[in-house]
Each structure stands twice: as C-alpha cells, then as structure tokens.
Write an enzyme that holds these catalytic residues in place. Sequence first.
Site, PDB file in Angstrom:
ATOM      1  NE  ARG A  36      -5.684  -4.733 -20.233  1.00 42.40           N
ATOM      2  CZ  ARG A  36      -6.124  -4.337 -21.426  1.00 42.40           C
ATOM      3  NH1 ARG A  36      -7.022  -3.388 -21.531  1.00 42.40           N
ATOM      4  NH2 ARG A  36      -5.669  -4.908 -22.515  1.00 42.40           N
ATOM      5  CB  THR A  84      -4.244   3.385 -22.368  1.00 45.83           C
ATOM      6  OG1 THR A  84      -4.070   3.400 -23.794  1.00 45.83           O
ATOM      7  CG2 THR A  84      -5.678   3.724 -22.035  1.00 45.83           C
ATOM      8  CE  LYS A 124      -6.715   1.761 -26.095  1.00 46.32           C
ATOM      9  NZ  LYS A 124      -6.880   2.588 -24.910  1.00 46.32           N
ATOM     10  CG  ASP A 174      -7.685  10.095 -24.715  1.00 43.37           C
ATOM     11  OD1 ASP A 174      -6.706   9.326 -24.809  1.00 43.37           O
ATOM     12  OD2 ASP A 174      -8.800   9.731 -24.281  1.00 43.37           O
ATOM     13  CE1 TYR A 224      -4.174   1.044  -0.350  1.00 44.94           C
ATOM     14  CE2 TYR A 224      -4.578  -0.872   1.029  1.00 44.94           C
ATOM     15  CZ  TYR A 224      -5.036   0.096   0.148  1.00 44.94           C
ATOM     16  OH  TYR A 224      -6.353   0.103  -0.211  1.00 44.94           O
ATOM     17  CD  GLU A 229      -4.741   5.167   0.392  1.00 44.65           C
ATOM     18  OE1 GLU A 229      -4.570   5.485   1.571  1.00 44.65           O
ATOM     19  OE2 GLU A 229      -5.823   4.757  -0.062  1.00 44.65           O
TER      20      GLU A 229
HETATM   21  N1  DSN Z   1     -11.591   0.263 -25.493  1.00 50.13           N
HETATM   22  C1  DSN Z   1     -10.600   1.090 -26.111  1.00 50.13           C
HETATM   23  C2  DSN Z   1     -10.527   0.860 -27.584  1.00 50.13           C
HETATM   24  O1  DSN Z   1     -10.705  -0.266 -27.978  1.00 50.13           O
HETATM   25  O2  DSN Z   1     -10.283   1.780 -28.351  1.00 50.13           O
HETATM   26  C3  DSN Z   1     -10.809   2.501 -25.786  1.00 50.13           C
HETATM   27  O3  DSN Z   1     -11.040   2.645 -24.444  1.00 50.13           O
END
Ligand code: DSN
Length: 431
Positions: free
Chosen positions: A231, A222, A225, A196, A50, A52
């Site tokens: 993730r 994120t 990707k 974003d 933990y 925080e």
């Molecule tokens: N779920 C993601 C995508 O597939 O683009 C976006 O959050």
Amino acid sequence: MYLKRHDPEMASLIEKEYERQQDTINLIASENYVSQAVLQTAGSCLTNKYAEGYPDKRYYAGCSFVDQAEQLAINRCKELFGAQHANVQPHAGSQANMAAYMALLEPGDTILGMNLMAGGHLTHGHPVNFSGKWFKAMQYGVHKDTEELNFEEIASLAAKHKPKLIIAGTSAYSKIIDFRKFKAIADSVEAYLLADIAHIAGLIAAKLHPSPVGLADVVTSTTHKTLRGPRGGIILSTKEHEEKIDKTIIPGMQGGPLLHIIAAKAVAFKEAMDPLFVTYQKQVLLNAKTLAKSLHQKGYRIVAGDTENHLLNVDIRNKRIKGFMAQEALERAGIIVNKNCIPFDPEKPWIASGIRLGTPAITSRGMGKSEMEEIAYLIDMVLTNHQDHIMIRTVKERVLQLCKLFPIPRTWDEVIINDCLKTVIEAIPVN
Ligand code: DSN
C-alpha cells in the site's frame, strides 16, 4: 507465533482478517494480494529507521542501508515505467496527488479533473477534498450516450477556464484512456498535464495500456492495485519537475519516509519486470472481459458497454436492487464488491445504482474463464434472490469451495495461468 503470546487480541484480529481474505471472493477493483516477499519486506526492521531526506542527503545518521534500499526502489521504478525521475516516498495515492499539486500550483489556481460521480477520484477536485478546497476545481465527465470520456467537454472547459493543471485519471472507468488527447488539450491552453494511473499502473507496466510517461508532466500512482505491491504511492516526472516534486514531499509535506514500504515497493517493481507479470495482467484483462460478457448475458447493463481494463461498472437498476443493498447481500454470500455510482446516477453515492467489479485479486489467485462465468452466475443468484437466506447460504458454500480451490498465492509466480486463456489482447492499443 510470537504475536500470539505477546498480544493475543491483535493476533486474533489479524488471523480473522487472514481467514476472511482466504474465504471470500475479492472483486474490489483497487485491491490485490502481495507476494510473501513483499509482505516480508513490509514487515521488516526497516520500519525502525528514520531517514528524512533522500539517499545520501538525510537528516539522520545510520542510513547507509536504507539509502541503498530507496535507491533500488527509485532505479527499478524508473526502469519499469521508463520515467526520467521517480519519487517513491508518497505514503498513498492521495499524498502523491497532493504533493504534485503543491509542486506545480499555488492555492487558488484552477484545476480541471474528472467528476467523482462520473468515475473520477476525490483528489481530482471534489469539494469535500483538499483538492476542491485549495484550488478552483472544474470537473469534466463522460458522454451521456457512450459513457466514455467526453473530450469535447474537456476541451471546452479547458478553453473557458484556462486551468493551470489538467488531471487525466479515473477510479471507476472501464475504457482505455487516450492520454494523447489530454496532452493536446493541455497544450492548447498551456496547462500542466498530470496523469493519475493508480488503477491501471500494472497494465501500463505490462504495456497493455498506453502509457502517459513522456506525455504528462507528472504521473502519480498507487502501488497496491493492479501493480500488486504494498500500500503506497509514487510520483514520476520529467527532469524539469524533479527538484520541485522532491522538495514538496520533504520538507514540504511528509515527514519520515516509510522505508519498509519503500523497500517493499522495490520488491514489487522487480516482480513487475518479470515476463510472467505480463501473463498475469493479460489474464486480468481477459477475466474482466469474461465477467462483463457473462453478466451482460444475464441481463445486466455494463456501463460504457464493455471493459478494456481490469474493472467493470455494472448498472443493477433493472434488477430492482440498489448498490448498497447489493454490496451487503453479496458480502453475506462471501463476494466482496463496492457499490458505485453509475454516470448521471439519480442516487446519492452511499445508495448508488451500480456496483464496481475488478479482477486483479481473483486473477492473482489463479482464477480463469470458467470461474468468471461461475462468479457471474453466483452474483446473479444473490442479486435476484437477495432476501432468500437459503439461497445466500448456498452461494456462500460454493464461494468457500472456490476459495479453497484457489488459495491466495504465497509467491508472485505461483499464480496458475490457465493455458487456454493465454490469448494476447491485440485489440488494446499500446503506445
Ligand atoms: N479507494 C480507491 C479505489 O477504490 O478506487 C481510490 O482511492
């Protein structure tokens, strides 16, 4: 394996999912395969801690090593993207956006983001999402003829509604995003600009797509990707917004940070700083272009005419099949895609007139030009014969052969790059 003895039920599910990943061609544009190093870090004892707060400012004792791990992630993230400040704690992209909005806005403020149906994201102001419920959300789209971002519409909506925040970002858009145009519009109405970059973060890190860092007040992303990390989410910002962003994540919104994931992000950032990562991203772009060209030659309409990034949206209406049926038939053949609305789609999102295809994952397996041409052929075979079980089985057998030839790589540099395809994508403007 210990888990097999301890919890055979769960071990068996993980084993089956591993086999599914090995034995299918993954064209989900937002997925990828992490390296063993990232996987090992994500499954490490750091999950027990933990912490925080932030490095050297925690609410718990015993944080000296996780402090160093988080600081390493922060430093690498700032270096990779050239950002003044990085918060590496968001659990996902949606949480990164939520925190950024909470830091910059008050409930009821006006925001301007891209419509989900045109290629935007739920968190950019969709009515069913917190972003559409807490804020007065205006939505922009694409030009009807070019299917590219409609900057005239964005400027006129901004002038009319005076949003406090403009969101530049997409989740199903295949062209370069001109962040300078967004910045000019945001400045003209004194709005904050949030970029974003969840989908294109890997391309930006490799300098194959213009970066919004230095233009936008806040950049969210994120990490799993094109960036090929675990993730999770990140928030980059200028110094000016550092304190507000950090305070919104904790104590404002999230509880204990996921230190095992933060450490895995640090490993992924290190991998993304290697020159081979650039080679990988160039191949991602080339593969997307080849896939688009091959499908176009087979009579498919590529939304916006082409792709300049890692994904393409394919209008499948002239093949007399809906998106949801295509997704299901392709999965039976071992090809994993998602149905997707095309701009101005007459169908609802769960039906959809298109499919979205992405090349980050298959490029991580080392696939190149000839595999893209073959995958286009296999997709066409399935979509034009989706009720023919024998044809689906034949395609599935070939998919399995391809998967065996290109197994999921264990290490980030195990990706085999086909030398003849190492053409630099000169056409893509870089900041
Ligand atoms: N779920 C993601 C995508 O597939 O683009 C976006 O959050």
